[in-house]
Design a protein around this motif. Structure first.
Motif, PDB file in Angstrom:
ATOM      1  N   THR A 116       0.907  -1.185   0.001  1.00 32.20           N
ATOM      2  CA  THR A 116      -0.196   0.025  -0.010  1.00 32.20           C
ATOM      3  C   THR A 116       0.714   1.076  -0.072  1.00 32.20           C
ATOM      4  N   TYR A 145      -3.577   3.479  -1.384  1.00 27.60           N
ATOM      5  CA  TYR A 145      -3.837   3.364  -2.775  1.00 27.60           C
ATOM      6  C   TYR A 145      -2.967   2.017  -3.113  1.00 27.60           C
ATOM      7  N   ALA A 152      -7.014  -1.657  -0.890  1.00 27.46           N
ATOM      8  CA  ALA A 152      -6.374  -1.036  -2.410  1.00 27.46           C
ATOM      9  C   ALA A 152      -5.614  -2.218  -2.958  1.00 27.46           C
ATOM     10  N   CYS A 199      -6.148   1.818  -7.588  1.00 27.06           N
ATOM     11  CA  CYS A 199      -7.344   1.374  -6.609  1.00 27.06           C
ATOM     12  C   CYS A 199      -7.338   1.971  -5.205  1.00 27.06           C
ATOM     13  N   ASN A 215      -8.486   2.718  -1.415  1.00 25.92           N
ATOM     14  CA  ASN A 215      -9.156   2.474  -0.028  1.00 25.92           C
ATOM     15  C   ASN A 215      -9.802   3.664   0.254  1.00 25.92           C
TER      16      ASN A 215
END
Length: 374
Positions: free
Chosen positions: A9, A33, A57, A90, A92
């Motif tokens: 992450t 992310y 993520a 992506c 979170n």
């Protein structure tokens, strides 16, 4: 209280004084992310994925973390969201316990976890934090924003609040607001957690004696019953019994059916891998979201004002949590604003969670749409 952060992450720090829509400010907050694929020279091949309530993520396996991600079969080289072509970010959600600042995070003013002192969370806060992350990564315009479930709400909010940030949209099992049935279910889930004596008004500790395990397990079981469909339960379990299970005279109500064992196994895995206070905050922000209210107008007007090239809207006939007519409302509203919309009503048996497991049905329309906008 504990955060559960995948090893690969990354983080973007939000500006101090990040103002929450329903009151309160965050200082020293961050958004978590992961990014997979390769950013091209023009920086115009970015797909942003906004998650549902509980995912982190880590969307798919990659060089920095080879463990399977929560959307492993959808994202990756040669997959529907093809990382040979797209740079996939992506995020979170703000308020989570998976890396982004939330109730389990340390409040810099006290040195203790926020707990119930965390400001009331809204979908708009989640969207604004994601927009700040995109700009911090020096991406001017997203090729596409993808949101499923709560992420579908977050995607709509992001597009309304940050015009021009994305050219295209994939909205999966999303909605412009929550319906009474869904609100009622989430209300029961929150009550289950808050009724556990070990919740202790949000001041629990992460150990066997002080953690609201029973409340979390019950909340997860209630959730699982709405994430899938009755049709799937019938086909998958029927009235099959647990193998080797023998009823004890002293414990006549222990799980006996396979469906009971399935719910118990999921609840046991989830109970200690998600922060209870984060669960409360994220659950409530879904209930409170209303796209029209968010922008001071009606829901249809909010959808019509979105300036998009194209959108793919997908729903599932067996979804009771975010029923299919809510996705049809999104598609119709976007069309009124001039967006070229593809609407797909899929027949999957897996209900609301179908997008996570039924890649055979969801993958082809997603892959085709992304190929068209490429």
């Amino acid at each position: 209280m504990r955060e559960f952060i995948p090893p690969a992450t990354r983080f973007i720090t939000l500006p101090d004084g990040f103002t929450m829509r329903r009151g309160g400010v965050l200082d020293g907050a961050r958004v978590a992310y992961e990014a997979v694929g390769r950013l091209n020279e023009a920086r115009d091949n970015v797909v942003l994925v906004l998650t549902g309530m509980s995912p982190d993520a880590h969307i798919t396996a990659h060089e920095e973390d080879a463990t399977p991600g929560w959307w492993e079969h959808m994202v990756g080289p040669g997959r529907p969201i093809d990382t040979d072509r797209w740079y996939v970010i992506c995020v979170n959600a703000l308020g989570s316990c998976k890396g982004s600042t939330g109730p389990a995070s340390v409040d810099p003013t006290t040195g203790e976890p926020y707990g119930m002192r965390f400001p009331q969370l809204s979908i708009e806060d989640v969207a604004d934090a994601a927009a700040i992350l995109v700009r911090a990564l020096e991406v001017d315009t997203l090729a596409c924003v993808v949101g499923a479930s709560m992420g579908g709400m977050s995607a709509l909010s992001l597009l309304v609040r940050h015009p021009g940030l994305a050219r295209n949209l994939i909205n999966i099992s999303g909605a412009v607001h929550a319906l009474p049935y869904a609100i009622a279910v989430r209300s029961l889930q929150r009550e289950a957690i808050r009724s556990d004596p070990r919740w202790s008004h949000g001041r629990y500790r992460d150990d066997a004696l002080h953690y609201p395990r029973s409340g979390m397990r019950l909340a997860r079981k209630l959730g699982m019953m709405t994430y899938r469909s009755a049709r799937e339960w019938d086909q998958r379990f029927g009235r099959a019994r647990l193998t080797g299970n023998r009823r004890s005279e002293n414990r006549p109500f222990d799980p006996e059916f396979r469906v009971e064992g399935y719910l118990q196994a999921h609840a046991d895995r989830f109970a200690h891998h998600f922060d209870p206070n984060s669960y409360l905050y994220l659950s409530r922000c879904i209930d409170l979201f209303d796209l029209g209210e968010s922008c001071g107008g009606t829901q249809d007007a909010a959808l019509a004002r979105l300036s998009l090239d194209a959108a793919l809207v997908i729903g599932v006939e067996t979804d009771t949590l975010f029923p299919l007519h809510q996705q049809r409302q999104i598609a119709d509203g976007l069309r009124k604003g001039g967006t070229e919309v593809q609407f797909k009503a899929l027949e999957s048996d897996e209900g609301h969670d179908a997008f996570l497991v039924d890649v055979a049905r969801f993958g082809p329309p997603i892959a085709k749409f992304l190929s068209l906008i490429w």
